[in-house]
Scaffold this active site. Structure first.
Site, short mmCIF file in Angstrom:
data_model
loop_
_atom_site.label_atom_id
_atom_site.label_comp_id
_atom_site.label_asym_id
_atom_site.label_seq_id
_atom_site.Cartn_x
_atom_site.Cartn_y
_atom_site.Cartn_z
N LEU A 109 -22.57 -68.77 -60.99
CA LEU A 109 -22.91 -67.42 -61.43
C LEU A 109 -22.44 -66.47 -60.34
CD1 LEU A 109 -26.56 -67.58 -62.87
CD2 LEU A 109 -24.46 -67.14 -64.13
N ASP A 110 -21.88 -65.33 -60.74
CA ASP A 110 -21.50 -64.33 -59.75
C ASP A 110 -22.71 -63.97 -58.89
OD1 ASP A 110 -19.02 -64.24 -60.98
OD2 ASP A 110 -19.57 -62.55 -62.27
N THR A 111 -22.44 -63.54 -57.68
CA THR A 111 -23.51 -63.16 -56.77
C THR A 111 -24.39 -62.08 -57.38
OG1 THR A 111 -22.09 -63.71 -54.88
CG2 THR A 111 -24.02 -62.33 -54.43
#
Length: 245
Positions: A109-111
């Protein structure tokens, strides 16, 4: 001949899996509600190999005894999807219980994206779950900038062309329109990098906030942000079916 070589009684396997007591499992078998490798079993005392045989009750897969850990984490925003970070940013490992084995995350998951991420030490399971050929759907809650009209929602649902090729979501559901934002639920099986954000950019409504709420049959539900839980028996069984294990 040992129990290991000749197998384990089916009702004992069901009881050990938490399906029902041994006696209640015998009743399930009598009623023809149990299948082994696609065949209904009605005789008592049938021996099976719980690690190799596919067992179902009322059509639902009963996973084999757990040799690995399978966890669900509700990842907070600002946490990188790694177990350690040379830049000192918060990582997934900080949210795992001390009793957790050496785990790795399935996909990323993106930050700046929050939500559900699965962690395990089952390598083959993780590989298949992340591989695009199994087309495991992921569901996202999207808060988009601006008020999307029906044309923009339909355009998104029909699919858009990105710089790395076309992409079409499995489902787009309009939840609500506010004064300056639109809430959507998007289900998509593409695993391309930042695909939901790029799709929303393409239709002119960038993402203000993004959270993943589901992976296949697994839902985030009311799991608090930063908390972790085990996959349930039903969830693991459904995922094993989904990835052909």
């Amino acid at each position: 001949m040992s129990e290991e070589t000749e197998g384990v009684r089916l009702q004992k396997v069901l009881a050990a899996a938490g399906v029902a007591s041994r006696r209640a499992s015998e009743i399930l078998i009598e009623e023809g509600r149990v299948e082994v490798n696609g065949q209904v079993v009605t005789e008592q005392g049938r021996r099976v190999n719980p690690d190799r045989d596919q067992i179902r009750v009322d059509g639902s897969r009963i996973p084999p005894p757990r040799r690995h850990q399978y966890l669900v984490l509700n990842k907070p925003r600002g946490v990188v999807s790694t177990m350690d970070d040379p830049e000192g940013r918060p990582t997934l490992s900080e949210y795992l219980p001390r009793t957790a084995q050496r785990l790795f995350h399935v996909g990323r998951l993106d930050t700046d994206t929050e939500g559900i991420i699965i962690l395990t030490n089952d390598g083959e399971f993780a590989h298949r779950l992340a591989h695009p050929s199994y087309e495991v759907p992921k569901t996202y809650f999207v808060q988009a900038a601006g008020v999307m009209d029906n044309h923009a929602v339909k355009r998104l649902a029909k699919g858009v062309r990105l710089d790395d090729g076309p992409v079409k979501p499995d489902k787009v559901k309009l939840i609500s329109r506010g004064k300056d934002a639109t809430l959507l639920e998007i289900t998509i099986h593409s695993g391309r990098n930042r695909v939901v954000r790029r799709m929303m950019d393409t239709v002119g409504h960038p993402v203000d906030r993004l959270g993943r709420t589901g992976i296949g049959p697994v839902r985030l539900g009311n799991l608090p942000v930063g908390e972790v839980r085990d996959l349930t028996r039903e969830e693991l069984g459904a995922l094993l079916d989904l990835v052909g294990l």
